[in-house]
Every structure is written in C-alpha cells, then in structure tokens.
Write an enzyme that holds these catalytic residues in place. Structure first.
Site, short mmCIF file in Angstrom:
data_model
loop_
_atom_site.label_atom_id
_atom_site.label_comp_id
_atom_site.label_asym_id
_atom_site.label_seq_id
_atom_site.Cartn_x
_atom_site.Cartn_y
_atom_site.Cartn_z
N CYS A 1 8.57 -17.20 -3.90
CA CYS A 1 8.87 -15.82 -3.53
C CYS A 1 8.34 -15.58 -2.12
CB CYS A 1 8.26 -14.84 -4.53
SG CYS A 1 6.46 -14.99 -4.70
N HIS B 1 2.21 -6.73 3.96
CA HIS B 1 2.77 -6.20 2.73
C HIS B 1 3.59 -4.95 2.98
CE1 HIS B 1 -0.27 -8.81 0.68
NE2 HIS B 1 0.79 -9.00 -0.08
#
Length: 420
Positions: free
Chosen positions: A351, A50
């Site tokens: 995504c 992330h």
C-alpha cells in the site's frame, strides 16, 4: 483561522477553489469539503506526508513544498494546479487559461476511457476513507478493501475519543458497503505527523521513531481493546469479512502480544476468528520476515514509511521533498527480500503512494507482491498499466529494479516498455 470571519468560517468564493497554505495536517485534509476545494498547494511539507496521503485517497490534486512564494498569491486570482508535474500556474488569463481548461477536460476524458477490465498480475484492492467511496471502488474493479486506516475516521477530535460503538458502526458500514468482499482494518496508527489531541500524548523529539502505531496500542489497552471488540462484534453480528492489520511492528513479540489480546476478545465475544497480519514498514520487520511468516496470516508492505526509514529521508521535510525516492534500490531489494521470504507461506500486499502510482505498481508486481491496495481515484490508471505488463516485461523491470533501482530510471523503462 485567525484571518477567517468570525460569523462564517468558510472563505467566500465562487465555485471550487485551490487552497494554498503553509502546510496541512491529516485532520485538515480529511475535513476538506470537496464541493469547495478542487486542489491544494502547500509551501512546506513532504510528498508522502499523511496529509498528502489523505488528499491522495480522496483524489484531490496536490502540490507540496512549493516554497513561501505561493503564500503571496492574491486571494481570488485565477490559478491552475497540475498534480502530475507538481506545478502551480498563477494569474492565468486568455489563451493560457483556455489551454489549462482544455488540458483538464482532456485528462478527465482519458480517465473515463480506462476500463475496469482485463487481467492483472496482482490482485487489486481499494484504499478508502469511508463507505461513500465503495461504489466508485467497485466500478474500478477492486476486489475488496485492502486498507481502511481506522484513525482517519476520528482525526481532528479535540476532546473526546471514539468509543467502541462508534468504531463498530464505522466498521459495519464499510463491511456492508462491500458485501462479501474482504476488508482490511489497520488498527490505530497515531504518531509521526498524525496527531490526536484528545489523547494528550507528550511531545516527542522524534515522533516518527517514537510511541506510534502498535507501540501505542500495546501501551494503551483503553484505545486498543475497543477497536478489537468493535471488529469482532462486526464479524459476529454482521458476518463482516474483516482482517486486522497492526502497524509499526518491529519484532515478532509485539505481534504475538497483540494477537493474544485479539484472540482473548474473540473468545470473550464468541466471535469467529479474523486473519491477523502486520504492516512491513520498519527495516527491522522487513529483515526478519522469515520469523513473522511463522505467525501471521498476511503481510502488507507500507511503502511510504519503509522508504523513509531505509533512506533516512523524512516524509515531511520540505527541503528533502525532491530527494525522497520510493524506488531507491534499497527499497526495491528490500521488497524482493520480503516477498521471497514469504513465498508459499503468506500473501504479501503493498500500500502507500508507490502502489497507487502506475509505474510503482508495475515495479511492485515485478518484485513478487501478490496484491496492491490503491486509493480509489487511481485504480483505473494502475489497472491499465498492470494489464499492459506480461511476464517478459515484468522480468526486465524486476532486473532493473534490483540492479540500479531509482525512480528516474525505472519510470523511463516502464513507460517505454508498456507504452504508458
């Protein structure tokens, strides 16, 4: 931080620098000053962590898992970082430095010439960190925001959580920036490698399989309800075209519980209804999509986590950084299973890193995905690749993706067919 001067916590250097560190958290990435940091390189980490996704959304060139050798590069040395090839060149001077500068300038010029026009086989939306990116997103031809990761606006807080009004102000700012275009809000997705110290959550042996995403929200209404109230207030007071997307969903029952809470908030506030959907990023959800389509308004495939769970390859383990393959045949077949089950019922977007990779975007389009949420800096390249694809090339790419998959083979095929 131990090595930084106490009176001035910023490194002293002339012009934008390449930041080298062992690893970065998502909060570290989100806090980078883009006027000072041109790129970053870590010795550890994973390509789809992330922290990297945050940098990706901001358009920061990044190299990860480069090994401990990069930590010994002297501060102040002239370096060049190539995010496309995953290479850090140290100690540049003379003709090598001139060549690196020329390559950078050529790359920027090519990016400027990619037009935000042309017909694409899927709808293109943006993935943004905040309202400041909306102007650039619009210029690239995106049709609204396909993913606003709400937790990224509040990562790094040590003591205090965001309250309802802070969420409301963030959501209305995004909605006002895009005007009539839709905005998909992903509710709090904390866990895995995204930590929020203010929550005081217990340490888990395996946080990627732990209490994260919607699992956490359902256990902590004190976190979930303020988000829901803020979203419905923005829809009621500002006419915001919001959609709510729940992450890390494994069963229909989780979605229906969350949806019931959302509708109770809607009724309490007298707000208009909002479309409700889920991120398909867990194999259990992917294989039960036929059950979900009876309840949800939309689906969005989270390609990073879906690939991680399907291939049992950690997103953050530097030893596996080169083994992580988001186009593994198991991933492509699962994507096709999802789109086939949802066809004619609900739209399916995607995504993550695969959606923002020109080759990955074309493969996803060939497999029946109807929309892509792409980080703003990569919208022009993705649009250019999609505009080159016709029905015949997409069919060829789909067949290869379902037969053998694999990034190496598919990258070669797509690049050749579309002259990328």
């Amino acid at each position: 931080m131990r090595h930084l001067p106490a009176r001035d916590p910023r490194p002293q250097a002339e012009g934008p620098c390449i930041l080298i560190a062992r690893d970065l958290t998502p909060a570290d990435s989100a806090a980078l000053d883009l006027a000072e940091i041109a790129a970053f390189c870590t010795s550890a980490g994973g390509a789809t962590s992330h922290a990297v996704q945050v940098a990706y959304s901001l358009g920061i060139p990044t190299v990860v898992a480069a090994g401990d050798g990069v930590l010994s590069i002297p501060e102040g040395q002239m370096c060049a970082l190539d995010g496309d090839t995953g290479t850090l060149h140290a100690g540049l001077e003379g003709s090598d430095l001139d060549a690196a500068i020329a390559y950078r300038d050529q790359d920027r010029a090519q990016a400027c010439h990619l037009a935000a026009v042309g017909t694409t086989p899927v709808i293109l939306t943006g993935t943004v960190m905040g309202a400041s990116q909306v102007t650039e997103m619009r210029a690239a031809g995106a049709e609204g925001i396909g993913l606003f990761a709400t937790e990224l606006a509040f990562l790094g807080r040590e003591q205090r959580l965001a309250d309802e009004d802070e969420h409301y102000q963030a959501y209305r700012a995004i909605a006002r920036a895009v005007g009539e275009a839709p905005v998909t809000l992903r509710t709090l997705d904390i866990g895995g490698d995204k930590e929020m110290p203010a929550l005081g959550l217990p340490e888990e042996d395996n946080p990627f399989l732990g209490v994260r995403g919607l699992r956490l929200s359902l256990r902590r209404p004190d976190l979930f309800l303020p988000q829901l109230r803020a979203a419905y207030r923005a829809a009621r007071d500002d006419g915001a075209r919001l959609r709510l997307m729940f992450p890390m969903v494994t069963g229909v029952e989780e979605f229906t519980r969350a949806a019931q809470m959302a509708r109770e908030v809607q009724a309490e506030l007298g707000a208009p209804p909002l479309p409700l959907g889920v991120m398909v990023e867990v194999p259990a959800c992917a294989l039960a999509v036929d059950q979900f389509v009876q309840h949800v308004d939309f689906l969005s495939i989270g390609t990073n986590d879906l690939a991680q769970y399907l291939t049992a390859t950690s997103r953050t383990n530097s030893a596996l950084a080169r083994d992580f393959d988001p186009l593994h045949v198991a991933v492509t077949r699962t994507v096709q299973t999802i789109t086939a089950a949802a066809a004619g019922s609900v739209p399916v977007s995607a995504c993550g890193g695969l959606a923002g990779d020109p080759v990955g975007a074309v493969v996803l389009a060939s497999l029946g995905v109807t929309a892509l949420a792409v980080a703003v800096p990569y919208l022009p390249e993705v649009r250019d690749a999609l505009c080159r694809a016709d029905a015949s090339s997409l069919a060829t790419i789909r067949d290869q993706a379902l037969e053998t998959g694999g990034s190496r083979l598919l990258r070669s095929l797509v690049t050749s067919l579309l002259d990328l």
